[in-house]
Write a protein that holds these residues in place. Structure first.
Motif, PDB file in Angstrom:
ATOM      1  N   ASP A  54       0.844  -1.194   0.000  1.00  0.00           N
ATOM      2  CA  ASP A  54       0.000   0.000   0.000  1.00  0.00           C
ATOM      3  C   ASP A  54       0.882   1.248   0.000  1.00  0.00           C
ATOM      4  OD1 ASP A  54      -1.823   2.049   0.407  1.00  0.00           O
ATOM      5  OD2 ASP A  54      -2.966   0.979   1.944  1.00  0.00           O
ATOM      6  N   GLY A  55       0.825   2.002  -1.107  1.00  0.00           N
ATOM      7  CA  GLY A  55       1.646   3.200  -1.238  1.00  0.00           C
ATOM      8  C   GLY A  55       1.129   4.416  -0.516  1.00  0.00           C
ATOM      9  N   GLN A  56      -0.098   4.357  -0.009  1.00  0.00           N
ATOM     10  CA  GLN A  56      -0.715   5.471   0.724  1.00  0.00           C
ATOM     11  C   GLN A  56      -0.527   6.802  -0.028  1.00  0.00           C
ATOM     12  OE1 GLN A  56      -1.235   4.713   5.163  1.00  0.00           O
ATOM     13  NE2 GLN A  56       0.987   4.573   4.941  1.00  0.00           N
ATOM     14  N   GLY A  57      -0.940   6.791  -1.288  1.00  0.00           N
ATOM     15  CA  GLY A  57      -0.641   7.918  -2.161  1.00  0.00           C
ATOM     16  C   GLY A  57      -1.581   9.099  -2.090  1.00  0.00           C
ATOM     17  N   SER A  58      -2.694   8.995  -1.384  1.00  0.00           N
ATOM     18  CA  SER A  58      -3.715  10.044  -1.466  1.00  0.00           C
ATOM     19  C   SER A  58      -3.192  11.407  -1.022  1.00  0.00           C
ATOM     20  CB  SER A  58      -4.938   9.646  -0.640  1.00  0.00           C
ATOM     21  OG  SER A  58      -4.596   9.429   0.706  1.00  0.00           O
ATOM     22  N   HIS A  59      -2.305  11.441  -0.034  1.00  0.00           N
ATOM     23  CA  HIS A  59      -1.735  12.719   0.404  1.00  0.00           C
ATOM     24  C   HIS A  59      -0.950  13.380  -0.732  1.00  0.00           C
ATOM     25  CE1 HIS A  59       0.111  15.655   3.147  1.00  0.00           C
ATOM     26  NE2 HIS A  59       1.243  15.412   2.500  1.00  0.00           N
ATOM     27  N   SER A  60      -0.211  12.587  -1.491  1.00  0.00           N
ATOM     28  CA  SER A  60       0.607  13.120  -2.587  1.00  0.00           C
ATOM     29  C   SER A  60      -0.226  13.567  -3.773  1.00  0.00           C
ATOM     30  CB  SER A  60       1.614  12.054  -3.045  1.00  0.00           C
ATOM     31  OG  SER A  60       2.491  11.693  -1.998  1.00  0.00           O
ATOM     32  N   TRP A  61      -1.414  12.992  -3.958  1.00  0.00           N
ATOM     33  CA  TRP A  61      -2.249  13.358  -5.098  1.00  0.00           C
ATOM     34  C   TRP A  61      -3.040  14.640  -4.882  1.00  0.00           C
ATOM     35  CZ3 TRP A  61      -4.947   8.054  -4.411  1.00  0.00           C
ATOM     36  CH2 TRP A  61      -4.067   7.026  -4.714  1.00  0.00           C
ATOM     37  N   SER A  62      -3.202  15.065  -3.647  1.00  0.00           N
ATOM     38  CA  SER A  62      -4.088  16.202  -3.380  1.00  0.00           C
ATOM     39  C   SER A  62      -3.583  17.449  -4.098  1.00  0.00           C
ATOM     40  CB  SER A  62      -4.164  16.469  -1.873  1.00  0.00           C
ATOM     41  OG  SER A  62      -2.930  16.979  -1.396  1.00  0.00           O
ATOM     42  N   SER A  63      -4.492  18.339  -4.439  1.00  0.00           N
ATOM     43  CA  SER A  63      -4.156  19.526  -5.223  1.00  0.00           C
ATOM     44  C   SER A  63      -3.115  20.389  -4.529  1.00  0.00           C
ATOM     45  CB  SER A  63      -5.420  20.343  -5.506  1.00  0.00           C
ATOM     46  OG  SER A  63      -6.043  20.721  -4.294  1.00  0.00           O
ATOM     47  N   ASN A  64      -3.084  20.382  -3.206  1.00  0.00           N
ATOM     48  CA  ASN A  64      -2.134  21.206  -2.468  1.00  0.00           C
ATOM     49  C   ASN A  64      -0.729  20.612  -2.459  1.00  0.00           C
ATOM     50  OD1 ASN A  64      -4.104  23.074  -1.780  1.00  0.00           O
ATOM     51  ND2 ASN A  64      -4.673  21.961   0.090  1.00  0.00           N
TER      52      ASN A  64
END
Length: 323
Positions: A54-64
Motif C-alpha cells: 500500500d503506497g498510501q498515495g492520497s496525500h501526494s495526489w491532493s491539489s495542495n
C-alpha cells in the motif's frame, strides 16, 4: 520503513514473499529514491504472496501537494533484473506508478491486482522501458493513468487476459521526446477487456520528435471495449498539457500493426482514430473484424484517418477510412 533496496548479484533463486500488508510512508519526501521498494541487478527473483503493498498515495495526489515537475516514487521498481517473475502481488494507491521496470529480460508477471482511484495522477499500473521478453498475464489493473505503459526500447512482449479500468488503457508511448529513445517491436495484446477507460488501444508520439524511431510488429486480438472514450487511438500529435509548440511532424514511424476482432461500445462518436504523422505516415495498418458501437445522440460511430495506409476486411463498424 522509508525505502529499501535489494541489490545483487545474488547466488541462486531469491524470493520476496509478502503475506501481510506493507504500508509506505505517507509523505513522499521520506522516500529518497524513485521507488519505495527497489530491486536491482538480480537474476532468478520471485516476488509472490497474497499480501498487499500500500503506497498510501492520497496525500501526494491532493491539489495542495501534487507537483507535475516532481517525480513521485513508485511502489516497486525492477532495474536490470533477469529470468524473474511476479505472481499474486496486490498493489494499492501508489504515489506514482505501481510497478516500474527498466532493462529487464525474461520477466513474467501474472495474477497481479493493481488499483488506485481513477482520478489519481500518474498512477500507471505497469510502466516498462528498454526491456525484452516480457509476459503479462491474468491480471486486473485499474488506476488513474495507463494500465500498461510500453515505453522506448521494448521488444517481444506478450500481454494476455488483462482487465483494465479505470485508467488510460494500454499505451505505447509517449515516444519521440528524448534523443536516446529506441525502437519498439513485436508486442502482442490478446483476450483483454477495457471498461470505462479513456482509451483502449493507444499509440502516442510527440509532434516535434527529436529522434527517428520505429514502432512495428504489433498484434491486438480479441479485445472488448465497454464504454471506452477512445477505443482505438493513434495520436501522433500528442500534447498532454496544451498549448504545445508546433515545430514539426512526429518522426516516429508506426507500421505493421494488426487490429483483429475488436468489439464493444465507444463513448465518443469517433471510435477509430488513426491520426498519423505527415512526414512519417503509418504503414501496413490492418483492421480485421471491427465492431464498435456508439449509442450517443450525435449518431453512429465513425472513423478518422490522417496519413495512414493499410487495409480492412471482415465486419467493419464503423466503416473503414483506410486507403
Amino acid at each position: 520503513m522509508s525505502d529499501v533496496t535489494f541489490k545483487g548479484p545474488c547466488k541462486g533463486k531469491t524470493v520476496f514473499f509478502n503475506n501481510g500488508k506493507l504500508l509506505a510512508p505517507v509523505h513522499a519526501k521520506q522516500i529518497k529514491q524513485d521507488a519505495w521498494i527497489h530491486f536491482k541487478y538480480i537474476d532468478n527473483l520471485v516476488v509472490t504472496g497474497h499480501g498487499t503493498i500500500d503506497g498510501q498515495g492520497s496525500h501526494s495526489w491532493s491539489s495542495n501537494n501534487f507537483d507535475m515537475n516532481r517525480r513521485l516514487p513508485a511502489n516497486m521498481a525492477f532495474n536490470f533484473v533477469r529470468k524473474s517473475r511476479i505472481n499474486g502481488l496486490r498493489s494499492l494507491n501508489s504515489k506514482s506508478e505501481h510497478l516500474n521496470f527498466f532493462c529487464v529480460d525474461h520477466f513474467n508477471i501474472s495474477h497481479v491486482n493493481l488499483t488506485a482511484p481513477g482520478d489519481s495522477p500518474n498512477t500507471d499500473g505497469i510502466k516498462i522501458g528498454m526491456s525484452n521478453n516480457v509476459k503479462i498475464r491474468n491480471s486486473h489493473i485499474g488506476t488513474g493513468d495507463d494500465c500498461i505503459a510500453i515505453l522506448s526500447g521494448n521488444t517481444n512482449f506478450d500481454i494476455r487476459n488483462i482487465t483494465c479500468g479505470p485508467g488510460h488503457g494500454i499505451s505505447v508511448g509517449s515516444l519521440g521526446k528524448h534523443r536516446e529513445e529506441k525502437n519498439v517491436e513485436n508486442v502482442r495484446v490478446r483476450d483483454t477487456v477495457f471498461t470505462g477507460t479513456s482509451d483502449g488501444i493507444r499509440f502516442k508520439t510527440w509532434e516535434s520528435s527529436v529522434t527517428e524511431i520505429t514502432v512495428s510488429g504489433f498484434l491486438y486480438e480479441n479485445i472488448k471495449m465497454v464504454d471506452v472514450r477512445h477505443p482505438i487511438n493513434i495520436e501522433q500529435k500528442y500534447c498532454p498539457y496544451p498549448p504545445c509548440p508546433k515545430l514539426g511532424d512526429s518522426h516516429v514511424q508506426i507500421r505493421n500493426v494488426t487490429l483483429k476482432n475488436i468489439w464493444g461500445t465507444s463513448r465518443s462518436k469517433v471510435a477509430v482514430s488513426l491520426q498519423c504523422s505527415k512526414s512519417f505516415p503509418c504503414k501496413d495498418i490492418r483492421l480485421i473484424d471491427i465492431n464498435l458501437i456508439h449509442n450517443g445522440s450525435d449518431g453512429p460511430a465513425t472513423a478518422l484517418c490522417e496519413y495512414v495506409y493499410g487495409s480492412a476486411r471482415g465486419k467493419m463498424l464503423p466503416p473503414s477510412c483506410l486507403n
